[in-house]
Design an enzyme around this catalytic site. Structure first.
Site, mmCIF file in Angstrom:
data_model
loop_
_atom_site.group_PDB
_atom_site.id
_atom_site.type_symbol
_atom_site.label_atom_id
_atom_site.label_comp_id
_atom_site.label_asym_id
_atom_site.label_seq_id
_atom_site.Cartn_x
_atom_site.Cartn_y
_atom_site.Cartn_z
ATOM 1 N N LYS A 74 0.990 -1.160 -0.080
ATOM 2 C CA LYS A 74 0.069 0.109 -0.007
ATOM 3 C C LYS A 74 0.830 1.398 0.049
ATOM 4 O O LYS A 74 1.950 1.289 0.690
ATOM 5 C CB LYS A 74 -0.930 0.237 1.080
ATOM 6 C CG LYS A 74 -1.948 1.002 1.175
ATOM 7 C CD LYS A 74 -2.732 0.778 2.504
ATOM 8 C CE LYS A 74 -4.202 1.834 2.619
ATOM 9 N NZ LYS A 74 -4.695 1.488 3.754
ATOM 10 N N SER A 149 -9.683 2.092 3.126
ATOM 11 C CA SER A 149 -8.784 2.758 2.142
ATOM 12 C C SER A 149 -7.736 1.735 1.303
ATOM 13 O O SER A 149 -7.272 2.174 0.273
ATOM 14 C CB SER A 149 -8.001 3.632 2.806
ATOM 15 O OG SER A 149 -6.870 3.062 3.743
ATOM 16 N N SER A 173 -9.871 -0.226 7.109
ATOM 17 C CA SER A 173 -9.058 0.129 5.827
ATOM 18 C C SER A 173 -8.607 -1.318 5.183
ATOM 19 O O SER A 173 -8.350 -1.271 4.033
ATOM 20 C CB SER A 173 -8.259 0.979 5.722
ATOM 21 O OG SER A 173 -8.832 2.482 5.897
#
Lengths: 482, 96, 479
Positions: A74, A149, A173
């Site tokens: 990420k 996210s 997330s």
């Protein structure tokens, strides 16, 4: 096109050990898959670096199960000399000079970083639509959001671009996009994984965790990234094999279901599917009870206060001086601050910083913030109390399945409400995993298994049991060749 | 009331050092109000007791520190504007 | 003027003498090239977290003990949020709710009377980067960012600027002696802010206070406070009201200058720092730190007095930390400590001052100094001799005996030789001898001088003195 990346980790490892395939084959396959994908899952593809690393590894001895396996990171986890943006224009030119602790650890395992994945800007969002680099599409239905996210990760694991990814979870997330995309994602106990190198959103809630295709591989990746770090004062001493309980029988297991997790805010399809799982577990010898967690119904405002208060402080460092975006044509320092931050941050981030600043200002810090910290303490204690009687708590991960791209963009509370079932876990610092349990209109449904602090191994035990019982087909590509 | 006043929005924007254009102002008046309305719900709860700063079981380790090796030049290379060894910023008006 | 009362509070920031910074492993140093003592933590890079420097915590505990503070045995840190280019993270990690020490005091002495200056709290925090302001820009040096600071805050309990000065001098002395800080105001390792309000004697309620930031020296603190009080009184006398504000003191113009009004000051938005878990200070740690605290000035003054030093010497020694430390290593030796202190404060101090070095930079060993003191106190060395050999004593690796030999300061100690010398001088100075015999003691000094002169300064004065008196007494008897 080869399909080695569709094999499970043990099969791939066998092929590598027998030298039937090379690391380069895996990496080339991953790159090809990513380049042919239209999901917008990656912000940065590390093609050259990955191929170079693969070639180095081709000559090395295969010494662990994760050896040579491509992994996606990420883009809020810093990688030395690989641009790290946190999904924001603010860091679009940021070249980190150091590696996050987790990056060092996966390098030790000789995994190959294939790229940096798309995400909501500074991890603020639950649909991946706040990214400066555009939304990610859900592999099950490209008109739907992948969740957020860590939306890039979930889409990329789900569509089999790479088998492993590292995400971060502040209010859901990792788990919410895992549920939306039919993958397995775990938020570890707060402190299990060093946060050093994770671009902070809310320091007391953030935690890095593994996102994978299945439960076993998830535990394997957690094994690799758990290590007490001298760089993170909140990191705990941890050294265990998280796969060790996988395969054990669940008979006699005591499981609680917070009543909040079966309330009518949750879609009927999801509740029905969840209840099927409950029946299955009872049938297999687990006992199930319904429990109350104090203040859990207030978790959204609680989260807004704590997460946004911390975020307003954590994001104050982005000022155009030492790194990152800097506005042009500046007269004085205030000009630099105001213009850089107005231009460099997107709307959601600006809104959240403003709310957080307000909550900490003047007397508000007592009215809202300090009160929230007391409620948080009571909520955590209430959770911990339940673990005196129950081994694990379970519930759905989300209230809905993946929704349409561009829907509800005008509701500023929407992205928080999406996380109403995942937030309580971050508040209490507990470990929790989302895993797929079925579908509603061809979109995945996820359930959540919550453990007491440091009890990830038990979560994996129940998770792998359910996974095996259901044996779902979780490949969105279906049978067709792409 | 379903939106914040202009002054309220400008106040929080100033705390956050964010410039707000005329067009954005109205949008924030509405959206910030919606979030604050949600947050107000916390006021229903009256509670005593300890605060939880972070849900960690660790206590702060007290250990001596070993010197680090870093590369100042690399670290400074991300800066927007430099002058020699220094990072340069535009004129500062107020001293604090 | 006289019908106004002053109320003064002081905030002192000290840079602590730890090897590393408070929350990072960078070196804590002064005077290095700009931006060389930095890492990602000091620049507040995305993703970094603070670490904790035990040495700083221990220095904080030591200060708390010395300043008679209660200690928060479970403490956390807080974030103070504001935007300024010298503040890399946009917040300073400090302590607001649980300062390491609180409710302490420092005793000052004024005209023989002991007064307590009360300390409300002492807390640990990180320093900011150093900015150099130019015409249209500022230059930032982050070497200072993350240097540990101890902020010491008094209650608003001081009513006289002179007491403020005495407090600051005492604080500086204590922190220097305990090796907590260098306390160099000119280098910024000690910084002082003061606040003052004035009110009419008959009024109970305090008026709005004015803060004076970053005063450059202790003596300027007195000037600034006196001046600020005068300015406030003038305003009240003119029926003007005073708004809470921050000013700075311009020592060239001897006036204070407005920086800003407090209402417009930053809203610091303090909240607990989530990146640092609770710090627990156990009794064992506190006790072991207490045990290691060296002798502090008040105790030293008592001991010096006991050993026969006068107040002037005592204070001179205490004002010179390195000399005092050197001197203290002889407190348990069987030597003449008065002579020792005279040597240190006299010729040795002038030598050190001239070269701007400390005693540690010289070749003066403990043994060498003991020999020197003994030879001076038994008069084997004259003060003239000391001046002649001092440079060699301090600069050469030789023993005192070797230096004396090398310098040819072979004292005449042969009693026959000396006896002859005395006889020669007595017979050549009959008038003086007669004066002495008639009770003019000053004649003895003259005779001594003549003998020393005749020996070209090489005679051992103690022996000469003894022989001369013997011979003169004999003459007296025979008369």
């Amino acid at each position: 096109m080869s399909k080695y990346l569709d094999l499970n980790i043990k099969e791939i490892n066998e092929l590598l050990k027998k030298k039937e395939i090379k690391v380069s084959d895996l990496v080339k396959e991953a790159i090809e898959r990513i380049e042919n994908s239209d999901l917008n899952a990656f912000i940065t593809l590390c093609k050259e670096e990955a191929l170079k690393k693969a070639e180095e590894l081709d000559d090395k001895e295969v010494d662990n199960l994760l050896f040579g396996i491509p992994i996606a990171i990420k883009d809020n986890i810093v990688t030395k000399n690989i641009k790290t943006t946190a999904g924001s224009l603010m860091l679009n030119n940021f070249n980190p000079t150091y590696n996050a602790d987790v990056v060092e650890l996966i390098n030790e395992k000789n995994m190959v970083i294939i790229g940096k994945t798309n995400m909501d800007e500074f991890a603020m969002g639950s649909s991946n639509q706040t990214s400066y680099f555009g939304p990610v599409k859900n592999p099950w239905n490209k008109t739907k959001v992948p969740g957020g996210s860590s939306g890039g990760n979930a889409a990329c694991i789900s569509s089999r671009l790479v088998p492993f990814a590292l995400g971060s979870d502040t209010g859901g997330s990792i788990r919410q996009p895992s549920a939306f995309c039919g993958t397995v994602g775990l938020k570890p106990t707060y402190g299990r994984v060093s946060r050093y190198g994770l671009i902070a959103f809310a320091s007391s809630l953030d935690q890095i965790g593994p996102m994978t295709r299945n439960v076993y591989e998830n535990a394997l990746l957690l094994n690799a990234i758990c290590k007490k770090s001298k760089n993170d004062l909140t990191s705990s001493d941890t050294n265990e094999d998280f796969t060790r309980l996988i395969g054990e029988d669940i008979k006699g297991m005591k499981i609680g279901i917070p009543k909040f997790y079966i309330s009518d805010v949750i879609d009927k399809d999801i509740l029905d599917k969840f209840k099927e799982i409950v029946s299955l577990l009872e049938e297999k010898g687990a006992t199930i009870d319904y429990v109350d967690i104090d203040y859990i119904d207030k978790c959204v405002p609680l989260y807004q206060i704590i997460a946004l208060g911390e975020a307003s402080s954590n994001l104050a460092r982005f000022d155009g001086i030492r790194y990152g975006y800097a506005a042009k044509d500046i007269d004085n320092i205030d000009d630099l601050y105001y213009k850089t931050r107005s231009q460099g941050f997107g709307e959601e981030v600006k809104r959240r910083i403003m709310v957080g600043s307000y909550l900490l200002s003047g007397e508000n810090v007592d009215v809202y913030y300090n009160n929230a910290l007391r409620i948080r303490n009571a909520m955590r204690n209430s959770f911990l109390d339940k673990f005196n009687s129950y081994d694990l708590l379970i519930g759905p991960t989300t209230t809905t399945v993946a929704y349409d791209l561009n829907s509800d963009l005008d509701d500023p509370n929407k992205s928080f409400m999406d996380d109403v079932l995942t937030i309580p876990v971050n508040m209490a610092g507990l470990p929790a995993m989302s895993l797929p349990i079925g579908f509603s209109n061809d979109l995945p449904i996820g359930m959540q298994i919550i453990g007491k602090p440091e009890d990830e191994a038990l979560i994996y035990k129940l998770g792998s049991f359910i996974e095996k019982e259901l044996s779902l087909d979780l490949d969105p590509r279906g049978d067709k060749d792409e | 009331m379903d939106k914040l006043t202009e002054e309220e929005v400008m106040h929080v924007a100033k705390l956050a050092r964010i410039e707000i254009s005329k067009e954005e102002l109205e949008k924030y008046q509405v959206s910030l109000k919606k979030i604050f309305a949600e947050i107000e719900k916390i006021k229903e709860i009256e509670i005593e007791g300890d605060i939880l700063i972070s849900p960690t079981s660790s206590v702060c380790p007290l250990e001596s520190i070993t010197d680090s090796i870093s590369n100042p030049k690399e670290i400074l290379a991300n800066a927007n504007d430099t002058s020699g060894n220094y990072i340069k910023v535009p004129v500062v008006i107020d001293h604090e | 003027m006289n019908n106004y009362l002053k109320t003064i509070g002081l905030e002192v920031h000290l840079e602590l003498k730890s090897k590393n910074k408070i929350f990072s492993s960078s070196i804590n140093g002064f005077g290095s090239s700009a931006n060389t003592l930095i890492n990602e933590i000091d620049l507040g890079y995305p993703g970094v977290l603070p670490i904790m420097n035990e040495e700083v915590i221990n220095l904080g505990i030591k200060a708390a003990i010395i300043l008679n503070c209660k200690i928060n045995k479970k403490m956390h840190f807080d974030r103070k949020n504001y935007f300024y280019p010298d503040l890399p993270k946009g917040y300073q990690i400090t302590q607001s709710r649980t300062p390491i020490g609180y409710d302490g005091y420092v005793e000052i002495e004024r005209d023989g009377e002991v007064k307590r200056i009360e300390i409300s709290d002492i807390h640990l925090e990180e320093d900011t980067a150093k900015s150099t302001h130019r015409q249209n820009e500022s230059l930032l040096d982050f070497n200072r960012a993350g240097v540990p600071l101890l902020e010491i805050v008094t209650k608003a309990c001081i009513d006289d600027p002179i007491d403020a000065k005495l407090y600051l001098e005492k604080l500086k002395e204590l922190m220097l002696y305990a090796d907590i800080s260098d306390c160099k105001m000119e280098e910024g390792s000690m910084r002082c802010d003061a606040n003052i309000s004035v009110r009419k004697k008959e009024q109970d309620k305090l008026n709005e206070k004015i803060e004076i930031k970053n005063i450059g020296s202790i003596s300027n603190v007195v000037l600034a406070l006196e001046q600020c009080a005068k300015e406030q009184i003038e305003m009240y006398e003119n029926n003007e009201s005073i708004r809470a504000q921050t000013r700075r003191f311009d020592d060239k113009l001897n006036k204070t200058v407005l920086m800003r009004y407090k209402e417009t000051v930053n809203d610091y938005r303090y909240f607990p720092e989530p990146d640092i878990p609770y710090v627990y200070l156990d009794d064992e740690r506190i006790e072991s730190i207490k045990k290691d605290i060296p002798l502090l000035p008040d105790e030293l003054r008592r001991i010096y007095h006991e050993k026969g030093l006068n107040d002037i010497s005592s204070n001179k020694l205490i004002n010179n930390l390195s000399l005092s430390k050197f001197f203290n290593s002889f407190l348990d030796e069987e030597i003449d400590l008065v002579t020792a202190s005279n040597l240190l404060l006299g010729d040795i101090a002038s030598y050190l001052n001239k070269l701007e070095i400390t005693i540690a930079d010289t070749k003066l060993t403990k043994d060498k100094f003991i020999s020197l003191v003994n030879k001076v106190s038994d008069n084997s060395l004259t003060s003239r001799n000391v001046k002649d050999i001092l440079e060699d004593v301090l600069e050469k690796d030789l023993s005192l005996e070797e230096i004396i030999k090398e310098k040819g300061i072979a004292n005449i100690t042969d009693s026959n030789e000396l006896s002859d010398l005395v006889d020669q001088v007595i017979s050549a100075n009959e008038a003086s001898v007669t004066d002495y015999l008639n009770g003019h003691d000053r004649a003895l000094k003259y005779l001594m001088g003549q003998i020393m002169k005749a020996s070209q300064g090489k005679a051992n004065p103690a022996m000469v003195n003894k022989i001369l008196i013997e011979k003169l007494q004999l003459k007296k008897k025979n008369n």
